[in-house]
Design an enzyme around this catalytic site. Structure first.
Site, PDB file in Angstrom:
ATOM      1  N   GLU A 153     -56.012  55.730  -4.146  1.00 56.88           N
ATOM      2  CA  GLU A 153     -55.925  56.302  -5.389  1.00 56.88           C
ATOM      3  C   GLU A 153     -56.879  55.999  -6.455  1.00 56.88           C
ATOM      4  O   GLU A 153     -56.531  55.538  -7.453  1.00 56.88           O
ATOM      5  CB  GLU A 153     -54.360  56.093  -5.932  1.00 56.88           C
ATOM      6  CG  GLU A 153     -53.491  56.863  -4.868  1.00 56.88           C
ATOM      7  CD  GLU A 153     -51.962  56.894  -5.691  1.00 56.88           C
ATOM      8  OE1 GLU A 153     -51.939  56.358  -6.658  1.00 56.88           O
ATOM      9  OE2 GLU A 153     -51.096  57.783  -5.219  1.00 56.88           O
ATOM     10  N   GLU A 311     -48.995  60.259   1.378  1.00 57.53           N
ATOM     11  CA  GLU A 311     -47.827  59.533   0.980  1.00 57.53           C
ATOM     12  C   GLU A 311     -46.579  60.604   0.372  1.00 57.53           C
ATOM     13  O   GLU A 311     -47.139  61.421  -0.232  1.00 57.53           O
ATOM     14  CB  GLU A 311     -48.051  58.606  -0.284  1.00 57.53           C
ATOM     15  CG  GLU A 311     -48.845  57.381   0.187  1.00 57.53           C
ATOM     16  CD  GLU A 311     -49.372  56.487  -1.062  1.00 57.53           C
ATOM     17  OE1 GLU A 311     -48.215  56.556  -2.024  1.00 57.53           O
ATOM     18  OE2 GLU A 311     -50.308  55.997  -1.117  1.00 57.53           O
TER      19      GLU A 311
END
Ligand code: GLA
Ligand code: ZN
Length: 684
Positions: A153, A311
């Site tokens: 991220e 995710e």
């Protein structure tokens, strides 16, 4: 189309952090057996594991990782291997203060946390290179490795001196001279003229905030610098084995980076989906679902192929205001919807809950109770067994005739401007208003940015393209000339690539001519205030009037046919001011919407327009509220139909043609019953 990883199956995986359990070998033994029971076929390893991989500077310990990778692979579980760069270990952050991130307030953070490093620091880059080289040397040809997961991220900015110097260098390359930079940034305003490159500082709350060209270039620089950091990581991995694809995981509508630029460095797009579920008393989950699906569609379009759902939580997300677990049966629905919108995987954060720290109450397949006889474990393994049968869906494509243009640079600029509305200009909301009716009715939608090729589409929606750069306007005009239908809206074609206002008629660069209108003024409304659009002439069935909010742009019709007019409540105003227009252009048509209309307008208008254009949704039927549909075409020609029920009640769908339940083999001739939160995967 090919599978997006070397492992030609749908991935069902999880973030796995064995480094947290190295003193509990019995847990590690159990994990692998239980992953198999849960039908997990890949694990993402090494994310944030730097301290375990390099416990002291220059001393690497990769044996534990190799052992885990081997054991996983022996049991048919593949590895998505992360580089550890997203969290600097304590020893590194302590020893090399220059690697620690500096905030816009110019305060350097202390060691700790994650996403805690500078993207420019040569020391940090060197340390990352060194550890990545170790990982690549050891694992790039490991038979279990199917994908590199670079960092995690990517996010945030660093305002340290190294970054300032790199920013100045980047600006020098872009502008050549200070004169050019001063002109582009309009610095004669407020005596902002720069007379030395060294005077340039990144935007700061206690410094410069209002030079929009500076703000925009800083954001572009942050993306470029992040990308160069990412590229440096990727180079090391590819040098060891160019065959293994690379990804990094995106964070939905995060706008700190231009993901379209980052995507250019990746082989596979992946994202982390954490919608806020179960906040509606009614049990209708549509409003969160459609945003998640919109971002899935964006990911699908970035490289024009399926993406990975890197995710999602099997139960609760522990950072939401209230952390409700996904209710009974709901996990499958969210997963199927991601598949429907282009995912080739369902992966979890996380396999096992940590015992301590920030995420100990985050949902996981294995909780602290360490049992497999739980609802969540059962739902996860059931989904895994469905995924096992979906090989034909791997790499399957989505065919869209409709595109929505959403451009990050324009988004940055329109939100940075002072005025016309500082309570939220609403460009993203407007974009989602275009998306929502298509999502509800089951039309496939592509997302494109201003640099995309529009030529393959029938309908191009261009909500609030405020910053208009390069040859985008020409390409929109060409698209229409050649027979396309385009919808332009208020507050478009206002500024150029430097966020300087265009002089002359707007929307600029020929878009006013395309729409057959000319901008007069823009009237923003306070929250709660409304105006009305009266439909004067409906090209297809529309209501008599629609509510407008937020932004009302007044235009003069110059060639366009007026379809809707404003009712502002002010008797001094003419009663024929255009709000919605239509203009034939070449072989195509340009619509223009001046007012920020309510949702109902978009569903009436867009669906009628799509029908008029002969475009077809996945299932040509009227779907009940909260039921959505999508389709993907597999490489062997099989078309998969997905039907999702976001309601807590049973629903049923009238089928336009008989369909077979892919999982049970049951045929549905004309009616498809859907259980509460049910999701079906069907073929013809
Ligand atoms: C992000 C991160 C994960 C984890 C989850 C929790 O997506 O990538 O490491 O923190 O959030 O929701
Ligand atoms: Zn820095």
């Amino acid at each position: 189309m090919q599978s997006i990883t070397p492992y030609p199956h749908m991935l069902h995986g999880c973030d796995y952090n064995p480094e947290q359990w190295r003193n509990r070998p019995e847990i590690l033994d159990q994990d692998i057996i239980r992953m198999q029971q849960a039908n997990i076929n890949c694990a993402s390893l090494g994310i944030f594991a730097w301290a375990a991989l390099e416990p002291e500077e220059g001393r690497y310990d990769l044996d534990w990782l190799e052992e885990i990778m081997n054991r996983l692979h022996q049991r048919g579980i593949y590895t998505v291997l992360a580089t550890p760069s997203a969290a600097s270990p304590m020893w590194l952050a302590h020893k090399y203060p220059e690697t620690r991130r500096v905030g816009a307030d110019r305060i350097r953070i202390l060691p700790g946390g994650r996403h805690n490093h500078c993207y420019t620091s040569p020391v940090y880059r060197e340390k990352v290179r060194a550890v990545n080289e170790q990982l690549a040397a050891r694992f790039a040809h490991h038979p279990g490795l199917i994908l590199w997961h670079v960092g995690n991220e990517f996010q945030g900015e660093c305002h340290c001196e190294l970054c300032q110097a790199a920013f100045r260098e980047w600006l020098r390359e872009r502008y050549g001279t200070l004169d050019a930079l001063n002109a582009a940034w309009w610095t004669a305003f407020w005596s902002n003229t720069y007379t030395d490159w060294e005077q340039i500082e990144s935007p700061a709350p206690h410094g410069e905030t209002a030079i929009h060209g500076l703000n925009l270039d800083w954001k572009r620089f942050c993306t470029a610098q992040t990308r160069s950091f990412l590229d440096a990581e990727i180079a090391v991995l590819k040098a060891a084995n160019p065959v293994i694809p690379v990804t990094t995981n995106f964070m939905g509508f995060y706008d700190g980076l231009n993901y379209r630029e980052i995507a250019k460095s990746l082989d596979v797009i992946s994202w982390d989906s954490y919608p806020l579920w179960h906040s509606e008393q009614s049990g209708d989950e549509s409003s969160s679902a459609f945003r998640a699906d919109a971002f899935s569609d964006m990911c699908r379009c970035m490289l024009g192929k399926p993406f990975l759902l890197m995710e999602n939580t099997p139960s609760q997300t522990n950072w939401q205001p209230v952390c409700r677990p996904k209710t009974w049966g709901f996990h499958r629905l969210t997963a199927v919807s991601c598949l429907a919108h282009g995912a080739d995987s369902v992966q979890y954060f996380q396999w096992r809950q940590s015992r301590g720290c920030a995420e100990k109450f985050h949902g996981a397949v294995m909780t602290h109770a360490n049992r497999t006889d739980t609802r969540v474990f059962q739902e996860v393994s059931d989904l895994g067994s469905t995924l096992k049968r979906l090989d034909a869906l791997c790499g399957a494509k989505t065919v869209a005739n409709i595109a929505i243009l959403y451009d990050m640079e324009s988004h940055w600029a329109v939100n940075d401007a002072k005025g016309p509305r500082n309570q939220g200009i609403g460009d993203t909301d407007l974009m989602l208003r275009f998306y929502l009716p298509f999502w509800k009715a089951g039309y496939a939608v592509d997302f494109v940015d201003a640099e995309a090729d529009f030529s393959g589409y029938h309908l191009l929606c261009v909500p609030m393209l405020y910053l208009l750069r390069g040859d985008t306007a020409k390409r929109i005009r060409d698209f229409t000339l050649q027979g396309g239908t385009v919808i332009l809206t208020m507050h478009s074609g206002v500024t150029d690539a430097h966020d300087l206002c265009y002089m002359g008629d707007t929307p600029a660069e020929g878009l006013a001519e395309l729409a057959g209108i000319r901008f007069l003024e823009i009237d923003p409304l306070f929250d709660g205030q409304t105006e009305t659009m009266h439909i004067q002439k409906a090209p297809f069935p529309l209501a008599e009037s629609y509510r407008l909010e937020r932004l009302c742009e007044r235009v003069a019709a110059e060639g366009a046919e007026v379809l809707g007019v404003y009712d502002t409540g002010n008797p001094c105003m003419p009663d024929d001011l255009p709000c919605l227009t239509r203009h034939p252009f070449g072989r195509g048509t340009a619509y223009y919407l001046g007012g920020f209309a309510e949702e109902r307008f978009f569903s009436d208008f867009l669906i009628s327009l799509a029908e008029r254009l002969g475009l077809l949704p996945a299932l040509d039927t009227t779907l009940p509220h909260g039921v959505t549909a999508a389709a993907r075409q597999g490489k062997d020609g099989t078309v998969f139909y997905f039907v999702m029920n976001w309601n807590r009640e049973q629903k049923s769908v009238n089928l336009p043609f008989p369909l077979k339940d892919f999982e049970t083999g049951k045929f549905y001739q004309s009616k498809l019953p859907l259980s509460p939160y049910g999701a079906k995967i069907l073929i013809r």
